[in-house]
Motif scaffolding. Structure first.
Motif, PDB file in Angstrom:
ATOM      1  N   GLN A   1     -10.241  -1.536   6.505  1.00 30.84           N
ATOM      2  CA  GLN A   1     -11.380  -2.274   6.391  1.00 30.84           C
ATOM      3  C   GLN A   1     -11.467  -3.215   5.596  1.00 30.84           C
ATOM      4  OE1 GLN A   1     -12.457   0.425   2.351  1.00 30.84           O
ATOM      5  NE2 GLN A   1     -13.104   2.220   4.280  1.00 30.84           N
ATOM      6  N   ALA A   2     -10.862  -4.456   5.131  1.00 31.48           N
ATOM      7  CA  ALA A   2     -10.589  -4.705   4.524  1.00 31.48           C
ATOM      8  C   ALA A   2     -10.962  -6.042   6.083  1.00 31.48           C
ATOM      9  CB  ALA A   2      -9.811  -5.902   3.493  1.00 31.48           C
ATOM     10  N   LEU A   3      -9.584  -5.244   7.239  1.00 30.48           N
ATOM     11  CA  LEU A   3      -9.946  -5.788   8.573  1.00 30.48           C
ATOM     12  C   LEU A   3     -10.730  -5.784   9.734  1.00 30.48           C
ATOM     13  CD1 LEU A   3      -5.667  -6.070   8.423  1.00 30.48           C
ATOM     14  CD2 LEU A   3      -7.164  -8.190   7.612  1.00 30.48           C
ATOM     15  N   ASP A   4     -12.000  -4.980   8.867  1.00 28.93           N
ATOM     16  CA  ASP A   4     -12.515  -4.754   9.669  1.00 28.93           C
ATOM     17  C   ASP A   4     -11.684  -3.862  11.148  1.00 28.93           C
ATOM     18  OD1 ASP A   4     -15.053  -5.621   8.773  1.00 28.93           O
ATOM     19  OD2 ASP A   4     -14.313  -7.923   9.669  1.00 28.93           O
ATOM     20  N   LEU A   5     -10.853  -2.779  11.310  1.00 30.24           N
ATOM     21  CA  LEU A   5     -10.253  -2.100  11.750  1.00 30.24           C
ATOM     22  C   LEU A   5     -10.785  -0.796  11.812  1.00 30.24           C
ATOM     23  CD1 LEU A   5      -6.766  -3.084  10.947  1.00 30.24           C
ATOM     24  CD2 LEU A   5      -8.142  -3.790  12.616  1.00 30.24           C
ATOM     25  N   PRO A   6     -10.801  -0.177  12.923  1.00 28.05           N
ATOM     26  CA  PRO A   6     -11.720   0.988  12.849  1.00 28.05           C
ATOM     27  C   PRO A   6     -10.987   1.997  11.910  1.00 28.05           C
ATOM     28  CG  PRO A   6     -11.025   0.606  15.390  1.00 28.05           C
ATOM     29  CD  PRO A   6     -10.254  -0.454  13.988  1.00 28.05           C
ATOM     30  N   ASN A   7     -12.033   3.138  11.303  1.00 29.40           N
ATOM     31  CA  ASN A   7     -10.809   3.966  10.221  1.00 29.40           C
ATOM     32  C   ASN A   7     -12.136   5.416   9.945  1.00 29.40           C
ATOM     33  OD1 ASN A   7      -9.503   4.175   8.115  1.00 29.40           O
ATOM     34  ND2 ASN A   7     -10.557   2.811   6.527  1.00 29.40           N
ATOM     35  N   ARG A   8     -11.277   6.280  10.344  1.00 28.17           N
ATOM     36  CA  ARG A   8     -11.460   7.630  10.991  1.00 28.17           C
ATOM     37  C   ARG A   8     -11.000   8.725   9.869  1.00 28.17           C
ATOM     38  NH1 ARG A   8     -10.364   5.608  15.866  1.00 28.17           N
ATOM     39  NH2 ARG A   8      -8.122   6.549  15.916  1.00 28.17           N
ATOM     40  N   LYS A   9     -11.682   9.646   9.555  1.00 24.47           N
ATOM     41  CA  LYS A   9     -10.973   9.953   8.164  1.00 24.47           C
ATOM     42  C   LYS A   9      -9.998  10.711   8.507  1.00 24.47           C
ATOM     43  CE  LYS A   9     -15.359  11.093   6.037  1.00 24.47           C
ATOM     44  NZ  LYS A   9     -15.897  12.374   5.435  1.00 24.47           N
ATOM     45  N   SER A  10      -9.954  11.443  10.069  1.00 24.07           N
ATOM     46  CA  SER A  10      -8.625  12.072  10.349  1.00 24.07           C
ATOM     47  C   SER A  10      -7.586  10.957  10.537  1.00 24.07           C
ATOM     48  CB  SER A  10      -8.829  12.480  12.691  1.00 24.07           C
ATOM     49  OG  SER A  10      -9.266  11.531  13.195  1.00 24.07           O
ATOM     50  N   ASP A  11      -7.229   9.433  10.248  1.00 25.81           N
ATOM     51  CA  ASP A  11      -6.038   8.679  10.322  1.00 25.81           C
ATOM     52  C   ASP A  11      -5.198   9.356   9.947  1.00 25.81           C
ATOM     53  OD1 ASP A  11      -7.260   7.610  13.073  1.00 25.81           O
ATOM     54  OD2 ASP A  11      -7.923   6.445  11.079  1.00 25.81           O
ATOM     55  N   THR A  12      -3.678   9.234   9.584  1.00 25.75           N
ATOM     56  CA  THR A  12      -2.586  10.121   9.183  1.00 25.75           C
ATOM     57  C   THR A  12      -2.083   8.217   8.294  1.00 25.75           C
ATOM     58  OG1 THR A  12      -1.103   9.447  10.694  1.00 25.75           O
ATOM     59  CG2 THR A  12      -1.741  11.884  10.911  1.00 25.75           C
ATOM     60  N   VAL A  13      -1.317   8.266   7.795  1.00 28.82           N
ATOM     61  CA  VAL A  13      -1.047   7.074   7.177  1.00 28.82           C
ATOM     62  C   VAL A  13      -0.233   6.723   7.896  1.00 28.82           C
ATOM     63  CG1 VAL A  13       1.232   6.725   5.732  1.00 28.82           C
ATOM     64  CG2 VAL A  13      -0.671   8.308   4.392  1.00 28.82           C
ATOM     65  N   ASP A  14       0.392   7.190   8.198  1.00 31.07           N
ATOM     66  CA  ASP A  14       1.363   6.682  10.128  1.00 31.07           C
ATOM     67  C   ASP A  14       0.260   5.852  11.116  1.00 31.07           C
ATOM     68  OD1 ASP A  14       3.862   7.121   9.155  1.00 31.07           O
ATOM     69  OD2 ASP A  14       4.177   9.324  10.432  1.00 31.07           O
ATOM     70  N   ASP A  15      -0.956   6.653  11.209  1.00 26.96           N
ATOM     71  CA  ASP A  15      -2.023   6.385  12.097  1.00 26.96           C
ATOM     72  C   ASP A  15      -2.235   4.608  11.089  1.00 26.96           C
ATOM     73  OD1 ASP A  15      -1.734   7.939  14.180  1.00 26.96           O
ATOM     74  OD2 ASP A  15      -3.292   9.087  13.274  1.00 26.96           O
ATOM     75  N   LEU A  16      -2.479   4.884   9.956  1.00 29.11           N
ATOM     76  CA  LEU A  16      -3.346   3.574   9.800  1.00 29.11           C
ATOM     77  C   LEU A  16      -2.027   2.173   9.375  1.00 29.11           C
ATOM     78  CD1 LEU A  16      -4.665   5.571   6.724  1.00 29.11           C
ATOM     79  CD2 LEU A  16      -5.976   4.086   8.600  1.00 29.11           C
TER      80      LEU A  16
ATOM     81  N   ALA B   1       0.497  -1.418   0.252  1.00 25.70           N
ATOM     82  CA  ALA B   1       0.060  -0.125  -0.433  1.00 25.70           C
ATOM     83  C   ALA B   1       1.029   1.017  -0.108  1.00 25.70           C
ATOM     84  CB  ALA B   1      -0.841  -0.291   0.716  1.00 25.70           C
ATOM     85  N   LYS B   2       0.791   2.124  -1.160  1.00 24.27           N
ATOM     86  CA  LYS B   2       1.259   3.087  -0.691  1.00 24.27           C
ATOM     87  C   LYS B   2       1.007   4.197  -0.714  1.00 24.27           C
ATOM     88  CE  LYS B   2       4.919   1.255  -4.656  1.00 24.27           C
ATOM     89  NZ  LYS B   2       5.671  -0.095  -4.020  1.00 24.27           N
ATOM     90  N   ASN B   3      -0.482   4.488  -0.969  1.00 21.07           N
ATOM     91  CA  ASN B   3      -0.636   5.577  -0.699  1.00 21.07           C
ATOM     92  C   ASN B   3      -1.967   5.490   0.507  1.00 21.07           C
ATOM     93  OD1 ASN B   3      -3.360   4.582  -1.834  1.00 21.07           O
ATOM     94  ND2 ASN B   3      -2.196   5.696  -4.027  1.00 21.07           N
ATOM     95  N   LYS B   4      -2.959   6.712   1.412  1.00 21.78           N
ATOM     96  CA  LYS B   4      -3.780   6.422   2.422  1.00 21.78           C
ATOM     97  C   LYS B   4      -5.054   5.764   2.147  1.00 21.78           C
ATOM     98  CE  LYS B   4      -5.400   9.707   5.411  1.00 21.78           C
ATOM     99  NZ  LYS B   4      -5.973  10.566   6.048  1.00 21.78           N
ATOM    100  N   SER B   5      -5.522   5.754   0.997  1.00 20.86           N
ATOM    101  CA  SER B   5      -6.488   5.377   0.161  1.00 20.86           C
ATOM    102  C   SER B   5      -6.509   3.761   0.281  1.00 20.86           C
ATOM    103  CB  SER B   5      -7.084   5.694  -1.200  1.00 20.86           C
ATOM    104  OG  SER B   5      -6.165   5.634  -1.913  1.00 20.86           O
ATOM    105  N   SER B   6      -5.449   3.493   0.112  1.00 23.77           N
ATOM    106  CA  SER B   6      -5.300   1.647   0.097  1.00 23.77           C
ATOM    107  C   SER B   6      -4.742   1.520   1.468  1.00 23.77           C
ATOM    108  CB  SER B   6      -3.619   1.285  -0.582  1.00 23.77           C
ATOM    109  OG  SER B   6      -2.572   1.967  -0.929  1.00 23.77           O
ATOM    110  N   LEU B   7      -4.157   2.297   2.107  1.00 23.38           N
ATOM    111  CA  LEU B   7      -4.258   1.705   3.458  1.00 23.38           C
ATOM    112  C   LEU B   7      -5.690   1.930   3.878  1.00 23.38           C
ATOM    113  CD1 LEU B   7      -0.838   3.826   4.772  1.00 23.38           C
ATOM    114  CD2 LEU B   7      -0.911   1.237   5.081  1.00 23.38           C
ATOM    115  N   GLN B   8      -6.260   2.574   3.938  1.00 20.43           N
ATOM    116  CA  GLN B   8      -7.885   2.794   4.289  1.00 20.43           C
ATOM    117  C   GLN B   8      -8.535   1.534   4.014  1.00 20.43           C
ATOM    118  OE1 GLN B   8      -8.699   6.793   3.128  1.00 20.43           O
ATOM    119  NE2 GLN B   8      -8.580   7.481   5.312  1.00 20.43           N
ATOM    120  N   ARG B   9      -8.270   0.606   2.142  1.00 17.25           N
ATOM    121  CA  ARG B   9      -9.376  -0.216   2.146  1.00 17.25           C
ATOM    122  C   ARG B   9      -8.827  -1.417   2.327  1.00 17.25           C
ATOM    123  NH1 ARG B   9      -8.789   3.045  -3.332  1.00 17.25           N
ATOM    124  NH2 ARG B   9      -6.306   2.311  -3.710  1.00 17.25           N
ATOM    125  N   ILE B  10      -7.394  -1.745   3.185  1.00 17.85           N
ATOM    126  CA  ILE B  10      -6.590  -2.461   4.342  1.00 17.85           C
ATOM    127  C   ILE B  10      -7.528  -2.670   5.419  1.00 17.85           C
ATOM    128  CG2 ILE B  10      -4.822  -3.695   5.049  1.00 17.85           C
ATOM    129  CD1 ILE B  10      -3.163  -2.763   2.413  1.00 17.85           C
TER     130      ILE B  10
END
Length: 141
Positions: free
Chosen positions: A95-110, A84-93
């Protein structure tokens, strides 16, 4: 309406209310104006692109398998950076893992959340059970 359906329907209404409460004011305005819509999506076979629209998709099981042979958080982070090279791909991962996903999350948080849910979880479990990989034993001396 039968009595058996009231419980599940009430649960569903609570979930919808929680989701609607998490929307931004702009998202609510767009829904009310008919510029956006809500939809029901089957999530039983989650496939997520890991690196943009053209990347191959991965299921939750494939993501977990990709991290199953990784023995340190650092190795996990390197593997995640390849997947995963960007924030949106990290967010999709997440989501697939059923982990919390907030708009305010940074790439490092994800990244941290994904690593802790995959590699970190297994490392903690192994440590509690007294099973350490040879790489981890060498760290202990």
């Amino acid at each position: 309406m039968s009595e058996e359906l009231i419980g599940p329907q009430l649960t569903l209404l609570r979930l919808v209310a929680r989701f609607l409460g998490s929307l931004s004011a702009d998202e609510v305005d767009r829904l009310l104006a008919g510029q956006s819509k809500l939809s029901i999506v089957d999530t039983t076979t989650k496939r997520v692109p890991t690196d943009g629209a053209d990347a191959p998709a991965m299921t939750r099981e494939e993501i977990i398998a990709a991290f199953s042979e990784i023995h340190t958080r650092e190795e996990g982070l390197a593997a995640l950076n390849r997947l995963a090279k960007n924030k949106s791909s990290l967010q999709r991962i997440t989501q697939a893992l059923d982990l919390p996903n907030r708009k305010s999350d940074t790439v490092d948080d994800l990244r941290k959340r994904i690593i802790e849910a995959t590699v970190g979880y297994r490392l903690r479990s192994n440590a509690v059970q007294g099973h350490l990989h040879k790489d981890q034993q060498s760290l202990l001396g």
